[in-house]
Design a protein around this motif. Structure first.
Motif, PDB file in Angstrom:
ATOM      1  N   ASN A  52       0.845  -1.185   0.000  1.00 56.07           N
ATOM      2  CA  ASN A  52       0.000   0.000   0.000  1.00 56.07           C
ATOM      3  C   ASN A  52       0.887   1.243   0.000  1.00 56.07           C
ATOM      4  O   ASN A  52       2.065   1.177   0.361  1.00 56.07           O
ATOM      5  N   ASN A  53       0.321   2.364  -0.393  1.00 55.33           N
ATOM      6  CA  ASN A  53       1.110   3.570  -0.639  1.00 55.33           C
ATOM      7  C   ASN A  53       1.000   4.565   0.518  1.00 55.33           C
ATOM      8  O   ASN A  53      -0.022   5.239   0.664  1.00 55.33           O
ATOM      9  N   VAL A  54       2.059   4.675   1.334  1.00 59.98           N
ATOM     10  CA  VAL A  54       2.026   5.591   2.478  1.00 59.98           C
ATOM     11  C   VAL A  54       1.999   7.058   2.054  1.00 59.98           C
ATOM     12  O   VAL A  54       1.733   7.936   2.878  1.00 59.98           O
ATOM     13  N   ASP A  55       2.235   7.323   0.781  1.00 63.92           N
ATOM     14  CA  ASP A  55       2.178   8.709   0.322  1.00 63.92           C
ATOM     15  C   ASP A  55       0.757   9.264   0.384  1.00 63.92           C
ATOM     16  O   ASP A  55       0.547  10.467   0.297  1.00 63.92           O
ATOM     17  N   LYS A  56      -0.223   8.366   0.550  1.00 63.40           N
ATOM     18  CA  LYS A  56      -1.614   8.789   0.722  1.00 63.40           C
ATOM     19  C   LYS A  56      -1.833   9.430   2.092  1.00 63.40           C
ATOM     20  O   LYS A  56      -2.845  10.081   2.321  1.00 63.40           O
ATOM     21  N   LEU A  57      -0.908   9.193   3.011  1.00 60.67           N
ATOM     22  CA  LEU A  57      -1.060   9.684   4.381  1.00 60.67           C
ATOM     23  C   LEU A  57      -0.535  11.110   4.479  1.00 60.67           C
ATOM     24  O   LEU A  57       0.656  11.350   4.365  1.00 60.67           O
ATOM     25  N   LYS A  58      -1.445  12.046   4.706  1.00 59.51           N
ATOM     26  CA  LYS A  58      -1.071  13.461   4.758  1.00 59.51           C
ATOM     27  C   LYS A  58      -1.349  14.093   6.109  1.00 59.51           C
ATOM     28  O   LYS A  58      -0.722  15.076   6.482  1.00 59.51           O
ATOM     29  N   GLU A  59      -2.318  13.522   6.864  1.00 57.65           N
ATOM     30  CA  GLU A  59      -2.695  14.087   8.158  1.00 57.65           C
ATOM     31  C   GLU A  59      -2.061  13.283   9.286  1.00 57.65           C
ATOM     32  O   GLU A  59      -2.107  12.057   9.278  1.00 57.65           O
ATOM     33  N   SER A  60      -1.507  13.972  10.271  1.00 53.43           N
ATOM     34  CA  SER A  60      -0.872  13.281  11.393  1.00 53.43           C
ATOM     35  C   SER A  60      -1.883  12.395  12.112  1.00 53.43           C
ATOM     36  O   SER A  60      -3.000  12.816  12.419  1.00 53.43           O
ATOM     37  N   GLY A  61      -1.484  11.147  12.358  1.00 48.99           N
ATOM     38  CA  GLY A  61      -2.346  10.186  13.036  1.00 48.99           C
ATOM     39  C   GLY A  61      -3.101   9.266  12.109  1.00 48.99           C
ATOM     40  O   GLY A  61      -3.669   8.271  12.548  1.00 48.99           O
ATOM     41  N   LYS A  62      -3.122   9.574  10.802  1.00 51.28           N
ATOM     42  CA  LYS A  62      -3.871   8.736   9.858  1.00 51.28           C
ATOM     43  C   LYS A  62      -3.221   7.362   9.751  1.00 51.28           C
ATOM     44  O   LYS A  62      -2.004   7.237   9.671  1.00 51.28           O
ATOM     45  N   ALA A  63      -4.056   6.333   9.753  1.00 51.85           N
ATOM     46  CA  ALA A  63      -3.578   4.951   9.690  1.00 51.85           C
ATOM     47  C   ALA A  63      -3.778   4.368   8.300  1.00 51.85           C
ATOM     48  O   ALA A  63      -4.666   4.790   7.557  1.00 51.85           O
ATOM     49  N   LEU A  64      -2.946   3.396   7.984  1.00 54.59           N
ATOM     50  CA  LEU A  64      -3.028   2.691   6.706  1.00 54.59           C
ATOM     51  C   LEU A  64      -2.822   1.206   6.965  1.00 54.59           C
ATOM     52  O   LEU A  64      -1.888   0.815   7.670  1.00 54.59           O
ATOM     53  N   TYR A  65      -3.698   0.380   6.393  1.00 53.69           N
ATOM     54  CA  TYR A  65      -3.539  -1.071   6.477  1.00 53.69           C
ATOM     55  C   TYR A  65      -2.802  -1.537   5.227  1.00 53.69           C
ATOM     56  O   TYR A  65      -3.120  -1.105   4.117  1.00 53.69           O
ATOM     57  N   SER A  66      -1.827  -2.401   5.398  1.00 51.14           N
ATOM     58  CA  SER A  66      -1.038  -2.848   4.247  1.00 51.14           C
ATOM     59  C   SER A  66      -0.490  -4.245   4.463  1.00 51.14           C
ATOM     60  O   SER A  66      -0.339  -4.714   5.595  1.00 51.14           O
ATOM     61  N   CYS A  67      -0.170  -4.887   3.352  1.00 50.11           N
ATOM     62  CA  CYS A  67       0.632  -6.105   3.392  1.00 50.11           C
ATOM     63  C   CYS A  67       2.092  -5.758   3.143  1.00 50.11           C
ATOM     64  O   CYS A  67       2.401  -4.797   2.437  1.00 50.11           O
ATOM     65  N   MET A  68       2.959  -6.518   3.754  1.00 45.74           N
ATOM     66  CA  MET A  68       4.392  -6.449   3.506  1.00 45.74           C
ATOM     67  C   MET A  68       4.744  -7.735   2.755  1.00 45.74           C
ATOM     68  O   MET A  68       4.516  -8.842   3.269  1.00 45.74           O
ATOM     69  N   LEU A  69       5.253  -7.604   1.539  1.00 44.24           N
ATOM     70  CA  LEU A  69       5.419  -8.738   0.639  1.00 44.24           C
ATOM     71  C   LEU A  69       6.875  -9.152   0.458  1.00 44.24           C
ATOM     72  O   LEU A  69       7.782  -8.343   0.639  1.00 44.24           O
ATOM     73  N   ASN A  70       7.061 -10.412   0.050  1.00 45.50           N
ATOM     74  CA  ASN A  70       8.377 -10.832  -0.416  1.00 45.50           C
ATOM     75  C   ASN A  70       8.464 -10.593  -1.927  1.00 45.50           C
ATOM     76  O   ASN A  70       7.485 -10.152  -2.558  1.00 45.50           O
ATOM     77  N   GLU A  71       9.587 -10.894  -2.525  1.00 48.06           N
ATOM     78  CA  GLU A  71       9.781 -10.622  -3.960  1.00 48.06           C
ATOM     79  C   GLU A  71       8.820 -11.430  -4.835  1.00 48.06           C
ATOM     80  O   GLU A  71       8.511 -11.027  -5.958  1.00 48.06           O
ATOM     81  N   GLN A  72       8.329 -12.552  -4.310  1.00 49.47           N
ATOM     82  CA  GLN A  72       7.408 -13.391  -5.071  1.00 49.47           C
ATOM     83  C   GLN A  72       5.954 -12.934  -4.931  1.00 49.47           C
ATOM     84  O   GLN A  72       5.053 -13.557  -5.490  1.00 49.47           O
ATOM     85  N   GLY A  73       5.729 -11.859  -4.180  1.00 53.65           N
ATOM     86  CA  GLY A  73       4.375 -11.350  -3.976  1.00 53.65           C
ATOM     87  C   GLY A  73       3.633 -12.024  -2.842  1.00 53.65           C
ATOM     88  O   GLY A  73       2.454 -11.754  -2.619  1.00 53.65           O
ATOM     89  N   GLY A  74       4.315 -12.925  -2.103  1.00 57.48           N
ATOM     90  CA  GLY A  74       3.706 -13.573  -0.945  1.00 57.48           C
ATOM     91  C   GLY A  74       3.664 -12.630   0.242  1.00 57.48           C
ATOM     92  O   GLY A  74       4.494 -11.717   0.367  1.00 57.48           O
ATOM     93  N   VAL A  75       2.700 -12.848   1.138  1.00 50.67           N
ATOM     94  CA  VAL A  75       2.487 -11.943   2.271  1.00 50.67           C
ATOM     95  C   VAL A  75       3.370 -12.359   3.453  1.00 50.67           C
ATOM     96  O   VAL A  75       3.153 -13.414   4.066  1.00 50.67           O
TER      97      VAL A  75
END
Length: 361
Positions: free
Chosen positions: A71-94
């Motif tokens: 997910n793109n943290v650049d969407k976060l502009k306001e202090s305190g805003k949360a973002l849910y994301s996956c952290m992936l390996n090179e194969q796209g696995g979670v």
């Protein structure tokens, strides 16, 4: 076995303790079913201090997260805003799913799962090497979630006016610091409420205050039925390093734009998409007999799939599950329950929100 700062309080409350990812945690305090209903109808508190709180700071904090997360943290502009994301390996696995709170362009707070702590921190530190930023594990903090239709009012009722002025206006998926506390309007139940992080030394006092406010303790058993009803994935069951967000109902968490952002796993996801995603992640509602559990075979018109999480829903009074099935399957399937095929309806992987069914919405 590790213990949270609330361990003694769990024992005092009559908890049945179990091993959860190397932590001694409460499975229930007498009745998992009652605890589920307490959260859906009033307010309950969950010890989530086994979760891993990480602070990321430095000039390259944002560029690092732009590389690390799908997910793109650049969407976060306001202090305190949360973002849910996956952290992936090179194969796209979670590798893990997580929440990141934006504080400033050079400071973020990240919460990752308990069972994946060592793996996550090692991976993040390895990826951090070219960047000017530091990652700090906040083992000095405790964390508690208060969830339910009356959760916010009960928590706000405990606070002095100047703290209420900060906590009450918080929108969904926002957090804020109140002195040495961080309080966020987030959760894992499909109900409103707060997740609060604070010095671990304050944990017993916080627990007692929440109890006095009429907030009941809730164990891991009810936490699991609540999150499944709410359509929320559990790492290790519904996704892992062998599955991508595209086959785990998490395609919405991928920040494809801008096209030049080269996050880890992007090329693999693009290839999977271009080839045509072979599986879809769905919800099931059992119309036959039995109870849906994880790792049951699902027989579909296009082939076979498998349930990932399953339970009897106390709110709907029906058996529900998540499943990974062949793409193109229509609206009905069958599930192998103890050697017999039972009929199930295929729905969106989201069953209950704010105490009400969303099956036909």
């Amino acid at each position: 076995m590790q213990r949270t700062p609330f361990y003694i309080k769990h024992l005092e409350a009559g908890a049945k303790m179990v091993d959860f990812a190397g932590w001694e945690m409460p499975i229930h305090y007498g009745s998992q079913l009652q605890e589920h209903h307490d959260v859906r109808t009033d307010a309950g508190m969950f010890d989530v201090s086994h979760m891993t709180i990480l602070d990321l700071e430095g000039a390259d904090a944002k560029p690092f997260l732009l590389k690390l997360l799908a997910n793109n943290v650049d969407k976060l502009k306001e202090s305190g805003k949360a973002l849910y994301s996956c952290m992936l390996n090179e194969q796209g696995g979670v590798i893990d799913d997580l929440i990141v709170y934006y504080l400033t362009d050079t400071k973020y707070r990240i919460v990752v799962n308990a069972a994946t702590r060592e793996k996550d921190i090692a991976w993040m530190n390895e990826q951090l090497k070219p960047f000017n930023a530091t990652l700090t594990f906040r083992s000095d903090l405790a964390m508690i979630a208060v969830q339910g239709p009356n959760a916010r009012d009960k928590v706000l009722g405990m606070m002095p006016a100047h703290e209420v002025a900060i906590a009450e206006p918080l929108k969904h998926f926002y957090g804020a610091f109140i002195n040495d506390w961080f309080i966020a309007r987030t959760g894992y139940t499909g109900e409103d409420g707060f997740e609060m992080m604070f010095p671990a030394t304050q944990a017993p006092k916080v627990w007692d205050a929440l109890l006095a406010a009429g907030i009941k303790p809730i164990g891991l058993g009810a936490r699991d039925t609540l999150r499944l009803e709410a359509g929320m994935n559990l790492y290790g069951l519904d996704m892992d390093e062998t599955t991508s967000p595209l086959t785990s109902g998490l395609g919405w968490t991928i920040g494809w734009q801008p096209a030049e952002r080269d996050f880890i796993g992007r090329k693999a996801l693009e290839a999977e998409k271009a080839a045509g995603v072979q599986q879809r992640f769905v919800g099931l509602v059992l119309t036959g007999k039995g109870v849906l559990r994880s790792h049951m075979k699902v027989v579909c018109s296009q082939g076979e799939g498998e349930t990932t999480s399953g339970t009897f829903s106390p709110t709907l009074k029906e058996s529900i599950a998540f499943a990974r099935i062949p793409a193109g399957t229509e609206t009905e399937c069958q599930v192998d329950i103890r050697g017999k095929l039972q009929s199930a309806r295929i729905v969106k992987p989201n069953f209950v929100r704010f105490g009400k069914s969303v099956l036909d919405v």
